[in-house]
Design a protein around this motif. Structure first.
Motif, PDB file in Angstrom:
ATOM      1  N   CYS A   6       0.807  -1.225   0.000  1.00 57.73           N
ATOM      2  CA  CYS A   6       0.000   0.000   0.000  1.00 57.73           C
ATOM      3  C   CYS A   6       0.838   1.273   0.000  1.00 57.73           C
ATOM      4  O   CYS A   6       0.296   2.363  -0.142  1.00 57.73           O
ATOM      5  N   ALA A   7       2.163   1.170   0.113  1.00 52.31           N
ATOM      6  CA  ALA A   7       3.023   2.353   0.000  1.00 52.31           C
ATOM      7  C   ALA A   7       2.849   2.942  -1.393  1.00 52.31           C
ATOM      8  O   ALA A   7       2.892   2.241  -2.391  1.00 52.31           O
ATOM      9  N   GLY A   8       2.606   4.229  -1.454  1.00 52.93           N
ATOM     10  CA  GLY A   8       2.396   4.879  -2.739  1.00 52.93           C
ATOM     11  C   GLY A   8       0.952   4.863  -3.206  1.00 52.93           C
ATOM     12  O   GLY A   8       0.607   5.531  -4.166  1.00 52.93           O
ATOM     13  N   VAL A   9       0.120   4.078  -2.539  1.00 51.51           N
ATOM     14  CA  VAL A   9      -1.308   4.035  -2.872  1.00 51.51           C
ATOM     15  C   VAL A   9      -2.099   4.773  -1.797  1.00 51.51           C
ATOM     16  O   VAL A   9      -2.934   5.611  -2.094  1.00 51.51           O
ATOM     17  N   ILE A  10      -1.826   4.431  -0.541  1.00 55.28           N
ATOM     18  CA  ILE A  10      -2.479   5.064   0.597  1.00 55.28           C
ATOM     19  C   ILE A  10      -1.437   5.951   1.280  1.00 55.28           C
ATOM     20  O   ILE A  10      -0.397   5.446   1.712  1.00 55.28           O
ATOM     21  N   ALA A  19      -4.058 -11.488   1.786  1.00 53.93           N
ATOM     22  CA  ALA A  19      -5.269 -12.253   2.081  1.00 53.93           C
ATOM     23  C   ALA A  19      -5.418 -13.345   1.024  1.00 53.93           C
ATOM     24  O   ALA A  19      -4.741 -13.332  -0.007  1.00 53.93           O
ATOM     25  N   GLU A  20      -6.348 -14.252   1.279  1.00 56.14           N
ATOM     26  CA  GLU A  20      -6.582 -15.382   0.375  1.00 56.14           C
ATOM     27  C   GLU A  20      -7.316 -14.996  -0.896  1.00 56.14           C
ATOM     28  O   GLU A  20      -7.227 -15.688  -1.899  1.00 56.14           O
ATOM     29  N   SER A  21      -8.064 -13.885  -0.870  1.00 54.27           N
ATOM     30  CA  SER A  21      -8.824 -13.479  -2.059  1.00 54.27           C
ATOM     31  C   SER A  21      -8.531 -12.020  -2.388  1.00 54.27           C
ATOM     32  O   SER A  21      -8.153 -11.239  -1.519  1.00 54.27           O
ATOM     33  N   GLN A  22      -8.719 -11.671  -3.644  1.00 54.71           N
ATOM     34  CA  GLN A  22      -8.541 -10.291  -4.076  1.00 54.71           C
ATOM     35  C   GLN A  22      -9.516  -9.379  -3.339  1.00 54.71           C
ATOM     36  O   GLN A  22      -9.142  -8.280  -2.904  1.00 54.71           O
ATOM     37  N   ALA A  23     -10.750  -9.824  -3.195  1.00 51.86           N
ATOM     38  CA  ALA A  23     -11.771  -9.007  -2.528  1.00 51.86           C
ATOM     39  C   ALA A  23     -11.384  -8.707  -1.083  1.00 51.86           C
ATOM     40  O   ALA A  23     -11.589  -7.584  -0.597  1.00 51.86           O
ATOM     41  N   GLU A  24     -10.801  -9.687  -0.394  1.00 50.85           N
ATOM     42  CA  GLU A  24     -10.414  -9.468   1.001  1.00 50.85           C
ATOM     43  C   GLU A  24      -9.233  -8.504   1.099  1.00 50.85           C
ATOM     44  O   GLU A  24      -9.180  -7.675   2.004  1.00 50.85           O
ATOM     45  N   ILE A  26      -8.642  -6.020  -0.950  1.00 46.80           N
ATOM     46  CA  ILE A  26      -9.203  -4.688  -1.188  1.00 46.80           C
ATOM     47  C   ILE A  26     -10.007  -4.219   0.019  1.00 46.80           C
ATOM     48  O   ILE A  26      -9.914  -3.054   0.420  1.00 46.80           O
ATOM     49  N   ARG A  27     -10.768  -5.116   0.638  1.00 48.63           N
ATOM     50  CA  ARG A  27     -11.522  -4.740   1.841  1.00 48.63           C
ATOM     51  C   ARG A  27     -10.570  -4.263   2.938  1.00 48.63           C
ATOM     52  O   ARG A  27     -10.795  -3.234   3.578  1.00 48.63           O
ATOM     53  N   ARG A  28      -9.483  -4.986   3.136  1.00 50.22           N
ATOM     54  CA  ARG A  28      -8.504  -4.603   4.154  1.00 50.22           C
ATOM     55  C   ARG A  28      -7.818  -3.283   3.798  1.00 50.22           C
ATOM     56  O   ARG A  28      -7.508  -2.487   4.681  1.00 50.22           O
ATOM     57  N   ALA A  29      -7.575  -3.056   2.511  1.00 49.22           N
ATOM     58  CA  ALA A  29      -6.965  -1.797   2.074  1.00 49.22           C
ATOM     59  C   ALA A  29      -7.893  -0.624   2.365  1.00 49.22           C
ATOM     60  O   ALA A  29      -7.436   0.446   2.782  1.00 49.22           O
ATOM     61  N   VAL A  30      -9.187  -0.812   2.161  1.00 44.59           N
ATOM     62  CA  VAL A  30     -10.164   0.246   2.454  1.00 44.59           C
ATOM     63  C   VAL A  30     -10.143   0.561   3.952  1.00 44.59           C
ATOM     64  O   VAL A  30     -10.114   1.728   4.353  1.00 44.59           O
ATOM     65  N   VAL A  31     -10.129  -0.478   4.776  1.00 45.93           N
ATOM     66  CA  VAL A  31     -10.075  -0.282   6.230  1.00 45.93           C
ATOM     67  C   VAL A  31      -8.793   0.457   6.605  1.00 45.93           C
ATOM     68  O   VAL A  31      -8.811   1.407   7.393  1.00 45.93           O
ATOM     69  N   PHE A  49      -5.900   0.316  -6.072  1.00 42.75           N
ATOM     70  CA  PHE A  49      -5.851  -0.947  -5.322  1.00 42.75           C
ATOM     71  C   PHE A  49      -5.825  -2.129  -6.285  1.00 42.75           C
ATOM     72  O   PHE A  49      -5.003  -3.034  -6.158  1.00 42.75           O
ATOM     73  N   ARG A  50      -6.734  -2.127  -7.239  1.00 41.38           N
ATOM     74  CA  ARG A  50      -6.836  -3.246  -8.190  1.00 41.38           C
ATOM     75  C   ARG A  50      -5.576  -3.371  -9.045  1.00 41.38           C
ATOM     76  O   ARG A  50      -5.104  -4.474  -9.297  1.00 41.38           O
ATOM     77  N   ASN A  51      -5.030  -2.234  -9.477  1.00 39.50           N
ATOM     78  CA  ASN A  51      -3.859  -2.250 -10.358  1.00 39.50           C
ATOM     79  C   ASN A  51      -2.592  -2.692  -9.636  1.00 39.50           C
ATOM     80  O   ASN A  51      -1.705  -3.263 -10.259  1.00 39.50           O
ATOM     81  N   ARG A  52      -2.506  -2.439  -8.356  1.00 39.33           N
ATOM     82  CA  ARG A  52      -1.290  -2.798  -7.576  1.00 39.33           C
ATOM     83  C   ARG A  52      -1.402  -4.164  -6.921  1.00 39.33           C
ATOM     84  O   ARG A  52      -0.426  -4.652  -6.341  1.00 39.33           O
ATOM     85  N   LEU A  53      -2.548  -4.775  -7.000  1.00 38.41           N
ATOM     86  CA  LEU A  53      -2.788  -6.092  -6.404  1.00 38.41           C
ATOM     87  C   LEU A  53      -1.997  -7.143  -7.176  1.00 38.41           C
ATOM     88  O   LEU A  53      -2.021  -7.156  -8.415  1.00 38.41           O
ATOM     89  N   THR A  54      -1.286  -7.994  -6.470  1.00 40.91           N
ATOM     90  CA  THR A  54      -0.511  -9.054  -7.126  1.00 40.91           C
ATOM     91  C   THR A  54      -0.806 -10.396  -6.470  1.00 40.91           C
ATOM     92  O   THR A  54      -1.235 -10.457  -5.319  1.00 40.91           O
TER      93      THR A  54
END
Length: 59
Positions: A6-10, A19-24, A26-31, A49-54
């Motif tokens: 999240c450095a450079g994003v938030i 996390a085990e899923s992409q959705a989780e 992103i949820r944690r990133a929002v929190v 978030f979506r673009n930096r997710l690996t």
């Protein structure tokens, strides 16, 4: 397993969110963003978030 550096994003974030899923991830990133004072999660921030997710390599 998926992760987001999240450095450079938030602003002020130095975590790597995993996390085990992409959705989780992103949820944690929002929190995390809200905890660091981001009041509004904009569409551009969600895109970042979506673009930096690996997919993390499992050792």
């Amino acid at each position: 397993m998926y992760e987001l550096d999240c450095a450079g994003v938030i602003p002020g974030c130095t975590r790597i969110i995993r996390a085990e899923s992409q959705a989780e991830v992103i949820r944690r990133a929002v929190v995390q963003a809200k905890q660091l004072g981001v009041d509004t999660i904009t569409p551009n921030l969600m895109d970042a978030f979506r673009n930096r997710l690996t997919e993390a390599s499992v050792h």
